[in-house]
Design an enzyme around this catalytic site. Structure first.
Site, PDB file in Angstrom:
ATOM      1  N   ASP A   1       0.849  -1.202   0.000  1.00  0.00           N
ATOM      2  CA  ASP A   1       0.000   0.000   0.000  1.00  0.00           C
ATOM      3  C   ASP A   1       0.882   1.248   0.000  1.00  0.00           C
ATOM      4  OD1 ASP A   1      -2.054   1.789   0.185  1.00  0.00           O
ATOM      5  OD2 ASP A   1      -2.463   1.418   2.305  1.00  0.00           O
TER       6      ASP A   1
ATOM      7  N   GLU B   1      -2.579  10.683  -0.356  1.00  0.00           N
ATOM      8  CA  GLU B   1      -3.844   9.935  -0.452  1.00  0.00           C
ATOM      9  C   GLU B   1      -4.283   9.485   0.930  1.00  0.00           C
ATOM     10  OE1 GLU B   1      -6.154   6.008  -1.030  1.00  0.00           O
ATOM     11  OE2 GLU B   1      -4.433   6.501   0.190  1.00  0.00           O
TER      12      GLU B   1
HETATM   13 ZN   LIG Z   1      -3.670   2.723  -0.458  1.00  0.00          ZN
END
Ligand SMILES: [Zn+2]
Length: 303
Positions: A138, A172
């Protein structure tokens, strides 16, 4: 890169003429075919190339306090790494600067300068991680898959009908900040020129059984599903919460795949290189290539 590719095409043409001269049959490839653009499927992206980027993101985290989070030096190093690779491949890249929570963030934007800019297909992945860990699945995984896809277009001397633009988003993890900034600064006319946005997040999950396809655009989702079905890979519809939501809010059609549900190291210190499967990442990156080439109508020159 493109210059070198055209030299190769030229050399191939000379070779074709020489062969035709020797064989002297009408079946020989006509000289005019070399360099002609024909619709193409992308060459395979090797797992090694993807893992090289992923390992680089791990090294960057290791050298910068263990993370690649917004406002931390590991994020800036990640930006520099992606930009340098794109620049070396012949891309013109833009760093879009923004400020969030008192710290500077960046989006990296790179456009392949061929095809109709009035119909731009944009591919994005967030490049930042959380402070708790290196953020390799991630979203070093999505970042690596997109980077290798951008390099593949350059290597292939690709000539798409539609324009292809890549984005690596900042911040993000703090609420889709980078992608929101991008859209906020984009003129209304330029927004209309983006016909589709594709997002990729956490695309290297270990032991992944089902690829999670964003369900927002059923027609594009069908293209992903068709690709995976042909490879006997199972998919399911998924409602994700990454940067595609910024585009959805801007009334731009969105699709893509990814999801956190299977990742035990989500937002943890154990989201290291060991948390990424080369098989999953390879399937994901090659799916991105196959589908984006199809959607953008990529042609390549006959060698
Ligand atoms: Zn992510």
């Amino acid at each position: 890169m493109r210059f070198r590719a055209s030299l190769t095409a030229g050399a191939a043409a000379v070779l074709a003429v020489a062969v035709a001269g020797v064989v002297g049959t009408a079946q020989a490839t006509p000289q005019s075919a070399a360099g002609r653009l024909v619709p193409a499927d992308p060459p395979a992206i090797p797992g090694d190339a993807l893992m090289a980027h992923v390992r680089e993101f791990q090294k960057i985290a290791d050298a910068n306090g263990g993370n690649r989070a917004h406002g931390r030096p590991g994020f800036r190093s990640s930006v520099d790494y992606v930009k340098a690779a794109l620049d070396a491949a012949g891309y013109t890249t833009t760093l879009q600067t923004f400020t969030h929570q008192g710290a500077t963030g960046w989006n990296v934007i790179a456009e392949w300068p061929h095809g109709d800019a009035g119909q731009t297909v944009m591919l994005g992945a967030h490049l930042d991680g959380v402070p708790a860990g290196p953020g390799i699945n991630d979203n070093g995984s999505g970042s690596a898959a997109l980077l290798e896809n951008a390099l593949l277009l350059a290597r292939s001397d690709a000539r798409p009908d539609k324009r292809l633009r890549f984005a690596w988003w900042g911040a993000e993890e703090l609420g889709l900040v980078g992608s929101e900034q991008y859209l906020k600064q984009l003129a209304a006319d330029d927004k209309k020129r983006i016909s589709l946005y594709l997002n990729f997040d956490m695309v290297g999950v270990k032991n992944l059984k089902k690829w999670r396809i964003y369900k927002e655009s059923p027609d594009v989702a069908a293209t992903w599903k068709e690709h995976f079905r042909a490879k006997s890979i199972t998919t399911e519809d998924y409602q994700a919460s990454s940067d595609q939501l910024s585009f959805k809010s801007a009334k731009i059609k969105v699709s893509g795949f990814g999801g956190k549900s299977d990742d035990a190291c989500y937002h943890k210190a154990c989201d290291t290189v060991a948390n990424v499967s080369v098989e999953t990442l390879g399937v994901s990156a090659n799916a991105i290539a196959a589908v984006s080439w199809k959607l953008a109508g990529v042609k390549t020159p006959i060698p």
